[in-house]
Design a protein around this motif. Structure first.
Motif, short mmCIF file in Angstrom:
data_model
loop_
_atom_site.label_atom_id
_atom_site.label_comp_id
_atom_site.label_asym_id
_atom_site.label_seq_id
_atom_site.Cartn_x
_atom_site.Cartn_y
_atom_site.Cartn_z
N ILE A 100 0.83 -1.20 0.00
CA ILE A 100 0.00 0.00 0.00
C ILE A 100 0.87 1.26 0.00
CG2 ILE A 100 -1.67 1.34 1.36
CD1 ILE A 100 -2.88 -1.38 2.22
N THR A 101 1.95 1.24 0.78
CA THR A 101 2.86 2.40 0.82
C THR A 101 3.53 2.59 -0.53
OG1 THR A 101 3.23 2.03 3.18
CG2 THR A 101 4.82 3.42 2.03
N ARG A 138 1.24 4.24 -2.78
CA ARG A 138 1.16 5.67 -2.49
C ARG A 138 2.28 6.43 -3.19
NH1 ARG A 138 0.73 5.42 2.61
NH2 ARG A 138 2.66 6.21 3.46
N LEU A 147 1.52 6.73 -6.81
CA LEU A 147 0.45 7.68 -7.10
C LEU A 147 0.96 9.11 -7.31
CD1 LEU A 147 -2.45 6.64 -4.68
CD2 LEU A 147 -2.48 6.58 -7.19
N ALA A 166 -4.38 8.95 -1.50
CA ALA A 166 -3.05 8.68 -0.96
C ALA A 166 -3.01 8.95 0.55
CB ALA A 166 -2.00 9.51 -1.68
N THR A 182 -4.59 6.08 2.33
CA THR A 182 -3.73 4.89 2.37
C THR A 182 -2.65 5.02 3.44
OG1 THR A 182 -2.12 5.65 0.70
CG2 THR A 182 -4.05 4.41 -0.10
N ASP A 183 -2.26 6.27 3.77
CA ASP A 183 -1.29 6.47 4.85
C ASP A 183 -1.85 5.96 6.17
OD1 ASP A 183 0.91 7.33 6.34
OD2 ASP A 183 0.03 9.32 6.63
N ASP A 241 -2.38 1.89 5.78
CA ASP A 241 -1.21 0.99 5.84
C ASP A 241 -0.69 0.86 7.28
OD1 ASP A 241 0.27 3.34 6.16
OD2 ASP A 241 1.31 3.15 4.26
N ASP A 245 7.29 4.53 4.79
CA ASP A 245 6.05 5.24 5.09
C ASP A 245 6.27 6.75 5.27
OD1 ASP A 245 3.13 5.19 5.71
OD2 ASP A 245 3.88 5.91 7.65
N ALA A 264 7.27 8.33 1.91
CA ALA A 264 6.13 8.47 1.00
C ALA A 264 5.29 9.68 1.39
CB ALA A 264 5.28 7.20 1.01
N ASP A 265 5.06 9.85 2.68
CA ASP A 265 4.28 11.00 3.17
C ASP A 265 4.94 12.31 2.77
OD1 ASP A 265 2.75 9.07 4.37
OD2 ASP A 265 3.53 9.44 6.39
N ILE A 299 4.79 13.07 -1.16
CA ILE A 299 3.50 13.52 -1.71
C ILE A 299 3.10 14.89 -1.15
CG2 ILE A 299 1.91 12.35 -0.13
CD1 ILE A 299 0.33 11.66 -2.85
#
Length: 189
Positions: free
Chosen positions: A8-9, A12, A15, A41, A44-45, A48, A66, A69-70, A73
């Motif tokens: 999932i991460t 993200r 995406l 997105a 999903t944070d 996950d 994680d 990714a945050d 985005i």
């Protein structure tokens, strides 16, 4: 590495270019569609992290990816809204938010190397900042003030929440810095 939360991460992260591309397409609902992808997105944070705890699938790779990714985005979204609105009222809080992210990430990395990462773990203040920031970005990315003829004032709320997130950001950065200093006082040259 290939656990459900990690997948999932990774999705993200994948995406991000889709989000940016859709947002800048030359069609009527591009900003709204981009905001929806950003919202997806953001969800999903939460999802996950929940699954990692629920399925007991926490991993070192997930703990690394994680937050990366945050930050990726959110940084993309902040740059996009500064471009779209081109005003000091967006640019100033966006810069504050980006500076805080870099500072806190560096502080956490340094504290981890010193064996004191617990001193700068995620706090309620940091979570509140993230929630305000995400809602602000969704509103500002969407550009919606009206939906189906009804006023919803997403952009106006986005401005307010972005400044609120910036204030919380500075406050939490100060708290993390003080905690880091207290933890390392006398232990670092």
């Amino acid at each position: 590495m290939w656990t459900v939360p990690n997948i999932i991460t990774i999705i993200r992260v994948m995406l991000i270019p889709i989000f940016v591309t859709v947002y800048f397409l030359d069609w009527k609902w591009a900003h709204e569609a981009g905001a929806f992808i950003f919202w997806l997105a953001a969800i999903t944070d939460w999802f996950d992290g929940y699954l990692a705890r629920k399925l007991k699938q926490s991993s070192a790779f997930g703990a690394f990816l994680d937050p990366v990714a945050d930050k990726l985005i959110v940084a993309a979204a902040l740059l996009m809204i500064t471009h779209t609105y081109a005003t000091l009222w967006i640019t100033v809080p966006a810069i504050v938010l980006l500076m805080r992210e870099i500072f806190v990430s560096a502080l956490r990395e340094w504290m981890s190397q010193q064996g004191a990462s617990d001193a700068v773990k995620v706090s309620f203040m940091g979570k509140a900042k993230t929630m305000a920031q995400m809602l602000a970005l969704i509103g500002l990315l969407s550009g919606l003030e009206y939906f189906m003829g009804f006023p919803i004032y997403w952009v106006t709320l986005g401005y307010i929440l972005l400044w609120f997130a910036a204030v919380l950001s500075l406050w939490s950065m100060f708290i993390y810095a003080v905690s880091g200093y207290k933890a390392l006082k006398g232990t670092v040259n």
